[in-house]
Enzyme design. Structure first.
Site, PDB file in Angstrom:
ATOM      1  N   HIS A 159       2.201 -37.406  -0.114  1.00 22.97           N
ATOM      2  CA  HIS A 159       1.955 -37.251  -1.560  1.00 22.97           C
ATOM      3  C   HIS A 159       2.997 -36.367  -2.251  1.00 22.97           C
ATOM      4  O   HIS A 159       2.911 -36.159  -3.465  1.00 22.97           O
ATOM      5  CB  HIS A 159       0.558 -36.682  -1.817  1.00 22.97           C
ATOM      6  CG  HIS A 159      -0.543 -37.558  -1.315  1.00 22.97           C
ATOM      7  ND1 HIS A 159      -0.665 -38.880  -1.692  1.00 22.97           N
ATOM      8  CD2 HIS A 159      -1.575 -37.317  -0.458  1.00 22.97           C
ATOM      9  CE1 HIS A 159      -1.725 -39.406  -1.093  1.00 22.97           C
ATOM     10  NE2 HIS A 159      -2.296 -38.485  -0.330  1.00 22.97           N
ATOM     11  N   ASP A 193      -2.109 -44.545   5.881  1.00 29.91           N
ATOM     12  CA  ASP A 193      -3.134 -43.571   5.505  1.00 29.91           C
ATOM     13  C   ASP A 193      -4.074 -44.242   4.489  1.00 29.91           C
ATOM     14  O   ASP A 193      -3.676 -45.185   3.790  1.00 29.91           O
ATOM     15  CB  ASP A 193      -2.446 -42.348   4.874  1.00 29.91           C
ATOM     16  CG  ASP A 193      -3.400 -41.226   4.526  1.00 29.91           C
ATOM     17  OD1 ASP A 193      -3.519 -40.287   5.343  1.00 29.91           O
ATOM     18  OD2 ASP A 193      -4.020 -41.275   3.445  1.00 29.91           O
ATOM     19  N   ASP A 283      -7.671 -41.330   8.264  1.00 27.73           N
ATOM     20  CA  ASP A 283      -8.784 -41.181   7.309  1.00 27.73           C
ATOM     21  C   ASP A 283      -9.365 -42.525   6.888  1.00 27.73           C
ATOM     22  O   ASP A 283     -10.256 -42.593   6.046  1.00 27.73           O
ATOM     23  CB  ASP A 283      -8.389 -40.313   6.100  1.00 27.73           C
ATOM     24  CG  ASP A 283      -7.033 -40.650   5.530  1.00 27.73           C
ATOM     25  OD1 ASP A 283      -6.396 -41.620   5.982  1.00 27.73           O
ATOM     26  OD2 ASP A 283      -6.606 -39.921   4.602  1.00 27.73           O
TER      27      ASP A 283
HETATM   28  C1  OKP Z   1      -4.354 -36.404   1.539  1.00 29.56           C
HETATM   29  B1  OKP Z   1      -3.955 -37.465   2.558  1.00 29.56           B
HETATM   30  C2  OKP Z   1     -11.704 -34.490  -1.677  1.00 29.56           C
HETATM   31  C3  OKP Z   1     -10.616 -34.369  -2.756  1.00 29.56           C
HETATM   32  C4  OKP Z   1      -9.492 -35.289  -2.449  1.00 29.56           C
HETATM   33  C5  OKP Z   1      -7.058 -35.040  -2.373  1.00 29.56           C
HETATM   34  C6  OKP Z   1      -6.946 -36.058  -1.292  1.00 29.56           C
HETATM   35  C7  OKP Z   1      -5.672 -35.873  -0.514  1.00 29.56           C
HETATM   36  C8  OKP Z   1      -5.533 -36.744   0.700  1.00 29.56           C
HETATM   37  N1  OKP Z   1     -12.499 -33.319  -1.514  1.00 29.56           N
HETATM   38  N2  OKP Z   1      -8.286 -34.991  -3.105  1.00 29.56           N
HETATM   39  O1  OKP Z   1      -3.459 -38.655   2.027  1.00 29.56           O
HETATM   40  O2  OKP Z   1      -4.930 -37.775   3.546  1.00 29.56           O
HETATM   41 ZN    ZN Z   2      -5.150 -39.727   3.204  1.00 27.44          ZN
END
Ligand code: OKP
Ligand code: ZN
Length: 339
Positions: A159, A193, A283
């Site tokens: 990100h 991801d 994830d």
């Molecule tokens: C990072 B990666 C949840 C809030 C989510 C950010 C997500 C970032 C994901 N409590 N906000 O791509 O796994």
């Molecule tokens: Zn993610």
């Protein structure tokens, strides 16, 4: 042959306990326990993996991908934030407001997209070692020492763009690796991801030597919200060299594999890169606490075998994956499929 795993213990120093999400102050999902789960599973399969320490990287390696303000801001945090404390950007200026000053912590929100990516005194050290694992893994691949390398990147990177960080990411590890590999030939980056790899997309958006592909949750419903749509295809020379495949909530392993086989693998074959980078997040797992796909542990093995069929020198970076009890097994399932 054992698969090299690049990792440095200082990647675990950074450990923000909380994030602010839409429900308020919650436990931070991106914590060192994730990495301990991965380390444990890799050590259990130690006949297949060998741990290597990355070489340190210079600031110029990072600055080839990110604006130099990142380094100044993270350094400011390192020097000024007391141990155990974190600065959460809460002010996000818009274009008409004054220029940013990376030597003022209150301007951190200028560079940051969300309230989940705080700055602490250890951000710089952990994020730099994370980037170093990716860079060393790329060098290892270039030296022809192995056809498969795993950079155990943490914090994750996909990100982070040239001029913003967010989504638990500070430096774009996969982009730093791609930038290194590009010296020797074209690179395809496949991001699997759960979340769209917006930082990686933006870094190579105008580039026809790096094909960026991302399979992810619909950005209308999930982070990063403002990019990841199918109509983002690249611009200028890079037009046609970015492919986004947003999928429905509840996507399972069969659907994921079908998309990979029918849409992604043919596109990568057509591009015929010299190297493949996989930005791997677990994830997409059915028990993940912040995501809603339905993959299971054996699916990662099958997906990896499909990617292995491309028969390219391959570098894997670690992105997300937040169900800690199964994270290590999911990573090993994936890497074993690539092996
Ligand atoms: C990072 B990666 C949840 C809030 C989510 C950010 C997500 C970032 C994901 N409590 N906000 O791509 O796994
Ligand atoms: Zn993610």
């Amino acid at each position: 042959m054992q698969t090299p795993v690049f990792f440095h213990a200082d990647q675990l120093l950074f450990s923000p306990p909380y994030e602010w999400d839409k429900r308020g102050y919650v436990k931070h999902p991106e914590n060192p326990k994730r990495i301990n789960s991965i380390l444990k599973a890799l050590k259990k399969a130690s006949g297949d993996f060998v741990f290597l320490e990355p070489d340190p990287i210079s600031q110029s390696v990072i600055q080839q991908v990110h604006r130099s303000d990142f380094l100044r801001l993270y350094q400011l945090a390192q020097e000024n934030i007391p141990s155990g404390q974190y600065f959460y950007p809460t002010f996000f200026p818009k274009a008409h407001q004054r220029d940013s000053d990376p030597d003022n912590i209150h301007h951190a929100g200028y560079y940051c997209t969300d309230t989940s990516t705080p700055l602490g005194p250890e951000t710089l050290i952990s994020a730099t070692w994370s980037a170093a694992t990716a860079y060393s893994a790329a060098s290892h691949l270039l030296e022809g020492k192995s056809n498969l390398v795993y950079a155990l990147t943490r914090p994750p990177g996909h990100h982070a763009s040239a001029d913003y960080f967010g989504g638990y990411c500070y430096f774009n590890n996969a982009a730093i690796a791609a930038n290194r590999l590009k010296e020797q030939g074209s690179v395809a980056i496949i991001d699997i991801d759960f979340h769209h790899g917006d930082g990686t997309q933006s870094i190579f958006y105008f580039d026809n030597q790096v094909l960026t592909v991302s399979i992810h949750a619909d950005p209308n419903e999930h982070f990063p919200y403002f990019s990841g749509h199918a109509n983002e295809i690249g611009e200028g020379a890079g037009r046609g060299f970015n492919l986004n495949i947003p999928l429905m909530p509840g996507t399972d392993g069969d659907t994921f594999l079908q998309v990979l086989t029918e849409l992604v693998v043919p596109r990568i074959k057509e591009f015929a890169p010299a190297f493949l980078i996989v930005a791997f997040g677990a994830d997409t797992y059915h028990k993940d606490p912040i995501c809603d796909f339905k993959l299971d542990t054996p699916d990662y093995n099958i997906i990896a075998k499909q990617l292995a069929s491309l028969n390219l020198p391959t570098l894997v970076t670690q992105e997300g994956g937040y169900f800690v009890p199964a994270l290590g097994d999911n990573v090993v399932s994936f890497l074993s499929g690539l092996r």
